[in-house]
Write a protein that holds these residues in place. Sequence first.
Motif, PDB file in Angstrom:
ATOM      1  N   VAL A  52       5.439  13.161  -6.659  1.00  0.00           N
ATOM      2  CA  VAL A  52       6.249  12.290  -7.504  1.00  0.00           C
ATOM      3  C   VAL A  52       5.450  11.091  -8.002  1.00  0.00           C
ATOM      4  CG1 VAL A  52       8.415  12.967  -6.409  1.00  0.00           C
ATOM      5  CG2 VAL A  52       7.092  11.060  -5.465  1.00  0.00           C
ATOM      6  N   LEU A  53       4.240  10.902  -7.510  1.00  0.00           N
ATOM      7  CA  LEU A  53       3.447   9.729  -7.869  1.00  0.00           C
ATOM      8  C   LEU A  53       2.677   9.944  -9.165  1.00  0.00           C
ATOM      9  CD1 LEU A  53       2.008   8.738  -4.382  1.00  0.00           C
ATOM     10  CD2 LEU A  53       3.817   7.584  -5.632  1.00  0.00           C
ATOM     11  N   LYS A  54       2.521   8.867  -9.907  1.00  0.00           N
ATOM     12  CA  LYS A  54       1.696   8.863 -11.120  1.00  0.00           C
ATOM     13  C   LYS A  54       0.697   7.721 -10.997  1.00  0.00           C
ATOM     14  CE  LYS A  54       5.328  10.580 -14.224  1.00  0.00           C
ATOM     15  NZ  LYS A  54       4.672  11.853 -14.565  1.00  0.00           N
ATOM     16  N   TRP A  55      -0.558   8.031 -11.153  1.00  0.00           N
ATOM     17  CA  TRP A  55      -1.580   6.985 -11.074  1.00  0.00           C
ATOM     18  C   TRP A  55      -1.816   6.456 -12.492  1.00  0.00           C
ATOM     19  CZ3 TRP A  55      -3.260   5.183  -6.464  1.00  0.00           C
ATOM     20  CH2 TRP A  55      -4.282   4.238  -6.496  1.00  0.00           C
ATOM     21  N   LEU A  56      -1.031   5.462 -12.888  1.00  0.00           N
ATOM     22  CA  LEU A  56      -1.104   4.917 -14.240  1.00  0.00           C
ATOM     23  C   LEU A  56      -2.147   3.818 -14.293  1.00  0.00           C
ATOM     24  CD1 LEU A  56       2.696   4.775 -15.142  1.00  0.00           C
ATOM     25  CD2 LEU A  56       1.079   6.658 -15.416  1.00  0.00           C
ATOM     26  N   SER A  57      -3.013   3.895 -15.286  1.00  0.00           N
ATOM     27  CA  SER A  57      -4.157   2.986 -15.357  1.00  0.00           C
ATOM     28  C   SER A  57      -3.754   1.541 -15.603  1.00  0.00           C
ATOM     29  CB  SER A  57      -5.124   3.439 -16.458  1.00  0.00           C
ATOM     30  OG  SER A  57      -4.464   3.470 -17.712  1.00  0.00           O
ATOM     31  N   TRP A  58      -2.615   1.331 -16.247  1.00  0.00           N
ATOM     32  CA  TRP A  58      -2.239  -0.056 -16.554  1.00  0.00           C
ATOM     33  C   TRP A  58      -1.436  -0.710 -15.427  1.00  0.00           C
ATOM     34  CZ3 TRP A  58      -0.213   4.168 -19.118  1.00  0.00           C
ATOM     35  CH2 TRP A  58       1.144   4.396 -18.991  1.00  0.00           C
ATOM     36  N   ILE A  59      -1.161   0.026 -14.349  1.00  0.00           N
ATOM     37  CA  ILE A  59      -0.565  -0.575 -13.159  1.00  0.00           C
ATOM     38  C   ILE A  59      -1.700  -1.031 -12.247  1.00  0.00           C
ATOM     39  CG2 ILE A  59       0.846  -0.156 -11.109  1.00  0.00           C
ATOM     40  CD1 ILE A  59       2.452   1.850 -12.641  1.00  0.00           C
ATOM     41  N   PRO A  60      -1.690  -2.277 -11.782  1.00  0.00           N
ATOM     42  CA  PRO A  60      -2.770  -2.744 -10.898  1.00  0.00           C
ATOM     43  C   PRO A  60      -2.968  -1.818  -9.699  1.00  0.00           C
ATOM     44  CG  PRO A  60      -1.377  -4.580 -11.572  1.00  0.00           C
ATOM     45  CD  PRO A  60      -0.703  -3.334 -12.075  1.00  0.00           C
ATOM     46  N   LYS A  61      -4.215  -1.702  -9.279  1.00  0.00           N
ATOM     47  CA  LYS A  61      -4.538  -0.778  -8.186  1.00  0.00           C
ATOM     48  C   LYS A  61      -3.760  -1.101  -6.911  1.00  0.00           C
ATOM     49  CE  LYS A  61      -9.198   0.437  -9.740  1.00  0.00           C
ATOM     50  NZ  LYS A  61     -10.639   0.417  -9.416  1.00  0.00           N
ATOM     51  N   LYS A  62      -3.586  -2.393  -6.639  1.00  0.00           N
ATOM     52  CA  LYS A  62      -2.891  -2.749  -5.400  1.00  0.00           C
ATOM     53  C   LYS A  62      -1.432  -2.297  -5.427  1.00  0.00           C
ATOM     54  CE  LYS A  62      -1.810  -7.500  -6.883  1.00  0.00           C
ATOM     55  NZ  LYS A  62      -1.990  -8.931  -6.550  1.00  0.00           N
ATOM     56  N   ILE A  63      -0.815  -2.282  -6.609  1.00  0.00           N
ATOM     57  CA  ILE A  63       0.569  -1.816  -6.718  1.00  0.00           C
ATOM     58  C   ILE A  63       0.611  -0.302  -6.681  1.00  0.00           C
ATOM     59  CG2 ILE A  63       2.647  -1.838  -8.150  1.00  0.00           C
ATOM     60  CD1 ILE A  63       1.883  -4.544  -9.172  1.00  0.00           C
ATOM     61  N   ASN A  64      -0.343   0.350  -7.338  1.00  0.00           N
ATOM     62  CA  ASN A  64      -0.441   1.812  -7.245  1.00  0.00           C
ATOM     63  C   ASN A  64      -0.598   2.246  -5.786  1.00  0.00           C
ATOM     64  OD1 ASN A  64      -0.179   3.309  -9.687  1.00  0.00           O
ATOM     65  ND2 ASN A  64      -2.098   2.458 -10.425  1.00  0.00           N
ATOM     66  N   CYS A  65      -1.498   1.575  -5.068  1.00  0.00           N
ATOM     67  CA  CYS A  65      -1.740   1.916  -3.662  1.00  0.00           C
ATOM     68  C   CYS A  65      -0.513   1.609  -2.802  1.00  0.00           C
ATOM     69  CB  CYS A  65      -2.948   1.147  -3.137  1.00  0.00           C
ATOM     70  SG  CYS A  65      -4.525   1.703  -3.830  1.00  0.00           S
ATOM     71  N   PHE A  66       0.162   0.505  -3.100  1.00  0.00           N
ATOM     72  CA  PHE A  66       1.365   0.162  -2.334  1.00  0.00           C
ATOM     73  C   PHE A  66       2.431   1.238  -2.500  1.00  0.00           C
ATOM     74  CE2 PHE A  66       5.689  -1.543  -2.543  1.00  0.00           C
ATOM     75  CZ  PHE A  66       5.842  -1.996  -1.242  1.00  0.00           C
ATOM     76  N   LEU A  67       2.662   1.692  -3.738  1.00  0.00           N
ATOM     77  CA  LEU A  67       3.677   2.716  -3.968  1.00  0.00           C
ATOM     78  C   LEU A  67       3.292   4.027  -3.276  1.00  0.00           C
ATOM     79  CD1 LEU A  67       6.352   2.735  -5.490  1.00  0.00           C
ATOM     80  CD2 LEU A  67       5.195   3.812  -7.409  1.00  0.00           C
ATOM     81  N   TRP A  68       2.007   4.346  -3.315  1.00  0.00           N
ATOM     82  CA  TRP A  68       1.513   5.549  -2.636  1.00  0.00           C
ATOM     83  C   TRP A  68       1.771   5.462  -1.134  1.00  0.00           C
ATOM     84  CZ3 TRP A  68      -3.501   5.639   0.128  1.00  0.00           C
ATOM     85  CH2 TRP A  68      -3.809   6.903   0.623  1.00  0.00           C
ATOM     86  N   ARG A  69       1.469   4.315  -0.538  1.00  0.00           N
ATOM     87  CA  ARG A  69       1.700   4.135   0.896  1.00  0.00           C
ATOM     88  C   ARG A  69       3.183   4.129   1.226  1.00  0.00           C
ATOM     89  NH1 ARG A  69      -1.048  -0.985   3.105  1.00  0.00           N
ATOM     90  NH2 ARG A  69      -0.406  -0.013   5.076  1.00  0.00           N
ATOM     91  N   ALA A  70       3.995   3.576   0.320  1.00  0.00           N
ATOM     92  CA  ALA A  70       5.444   3.550   0.549  1.00  0.00           C
ATOM     93  C   ALA A  70       6.022   4.959   0.552  1.00  0.00           C
ATOM     94  CB  ALA A  70       6.122   2.697  -0.518  1.00  0.00           C
ATOM     95  N   VAL A  71       5.569   5.796  -0.372  1.00  0.00           N
ATOM     96  CA  VAL A  71       6.041   7.181  -0.431  1.00  0.00           C
ATOM     97  C   VAL A  71       5.681   7.918   0.858  1.00  0.00           C
ATOM     98  CG1 VAL A  71       5.653   9.411  -1.563  1.00  0.00           C
ATOM     99  CG2 VAL A  71       6.095   7.376  -2.933  1.00  0.00           C
ATOM    100  N   LEU A  72       4.521   7.607   1.427  1.00  0.00           N
ATOM    101  CA  LEU A  72       4.078   8.250   2.663  1.00  0.00           C
ATOM    102  C   LEU A  72       4.588   7.533   3.911  1.00  0.00           C
ATOM    103  CD1 LEU A  72       0.364   9.075   1.754  1.00  0.00           C
ATOM    104  CD2 LEU A  72       2.316  10.626   1.764  1.00  0.00           C
ATOM    105  N   ASP A  73       5.449   6.523   3.718  1.00  0.00           N
ATOM    106  CA  ASP A  73       5.999   5.745   4.837  1.00  0.00           C
ATOM    107  C   ASP A  73       4.885   5.096   5.643  1.00  0.00           C
ATOM    108  OD1 ASP A  73       7.826   4.608   6.506  1.00  0.00           O
ATOM    109  OD2 ASP A  73       8.319   6.418   7.619  1.00  0.00           O
ATOM    110  N   ARG A  74       3.968   4.429   4.941  1.00  0.00           N
ATOM    111  CA  ARG A  74       2.821   3.821   5.605  1.00  0.00           C
ATOM    112  C   ARG A  74       2.733   2.310   5.389  1.00  0.00           C
ATOM    113  NH1 ARG A  74       3.110   8.013   7.590  1.00  0.00           N
ATOM    114  NH2 ARG A  74       1.483   9.562   8.029  1.00  0.00           N
ATOM    115  N   ILE A  75       3.795   1.673   4.915  1.00  0.00           N
ATOM    116  CA  ILE A  75       3.755   0.220   4.805  1.00  0.00           C
ATOM    117  C   ILE A  75       4.314  -0.381   6.095  1.00  0.00           C
ATOM    118  CG2 ILE A  75       3.893   0.222   2.292  1.00  0.00           C
ATOM    119  CD1 ILE A  75       6.838  -0.488   2.517  1.00  0.00           C
ATOM    120  N   PRO A  76       3.851  -1.581   6.489  1.00  0.00           N
ATOM    121  CA  PRO A  76       4.231  -2.141   7.793  1.00  0.00           C
ATOM    122  C   PRO A  76       5.622  -2.761   7.812  1.00  0.00           C
ATOM    123  CG  PRO A  76       2.733  -3.624   6.666  1.00  0.00           C
ATOM    124  CD  PRO A  76       2.820  -2.397   5.812  1.00  0.00           C
ATOM    125  N   THR A  77       6.646  -1.934   7.686  1.00  0.00           N
ATOM    126  CA  THR A  77       8.002  -2.425   7.873  1.00  0.00           C
ATOM    127  C   THR A  77       8.217  -2.757   9.342  1.00  0.00           C
ATOM    128  OG1 THR A  77       8.834  -0.188   8.200  1.00  0.00           O
ATOM    129  CG2 THR A  77       8.862  -1.051   5.941  1.00  0.00           C
TER     130      THR A  77
END
Length: 242
Positions: free
Chosen positions: A82-107
């Motif tokens: 479901v992820l799209k690596w869009l070039s105009w989205i900052p890398k840190k936000i792209n990486c955050f969304l990727w980690r969120a989808v994989l349940d890897r953010i420190p909740t």
Amino acid sequence: MVEQRYCFMDGQLSWVWDGGSLVNQSQTSEAWNECVKLLEGIKIEMKSDAWLWRQDETREVFKVNILRTELDSIQSIPETQVLKWLSWIPKKINCFLWRAVLDRIPTREALVIRNINIPSITCALCGSNAETVDHLLISCQYAQLVWTAISLWVKLPLPRYLLSLVRLLEYIESYCSSEEKRKAIYLVTAATCWTLWRIRNNLIFNQKKTQVSRAVGNVKALSFFMDESKGWKNRSGLEGIE
């Protein structure tokens, strides 16, 4: 250990069992006999042990570079389709969304699972449920108010049954017929998730609350900033959003 349970006598392998109790129950006895039959077919050679992987005749000595090659050959991981690596989205936000989808953010729940001592696992934004990725970014009462305003802004009706980030991204992919529209909505979704995460951190670490109206304004501002930062305004579809 295994080496304590066998010995070689006259070149023959013999299994040694030091159990203190007899196996009496019929079901347990059958399982024991099956285990012994399996062990009778095992051939033990007097050589050093080695880590093997794969199955049956394809077993081979485990090496990290072989595993890496195996992983690189996988086309995609189901959760990340479901992820799209869009070039105009900052890398840190792209990486955050990727980690969120994989349940890897420190909740808070994730921190407790990792044996990190914290006062509570309750969501900092609503104070009523455990803080998981899907709760914090989607189903939290505070997040729901933000998503309601954002859905009206982008003219995308959000069903109430969407209670996870993956389901939301799947819905966006199936609902929007235009590729430009999908990219625009995806950009706004990334901005919304990132804004909610920053609001949560600001509340926990700085004790500063953010009103829903201000949160919505931050999402809009961040969305337009990302849209214009790469000169994609006429292509992404945000220009048509009022």
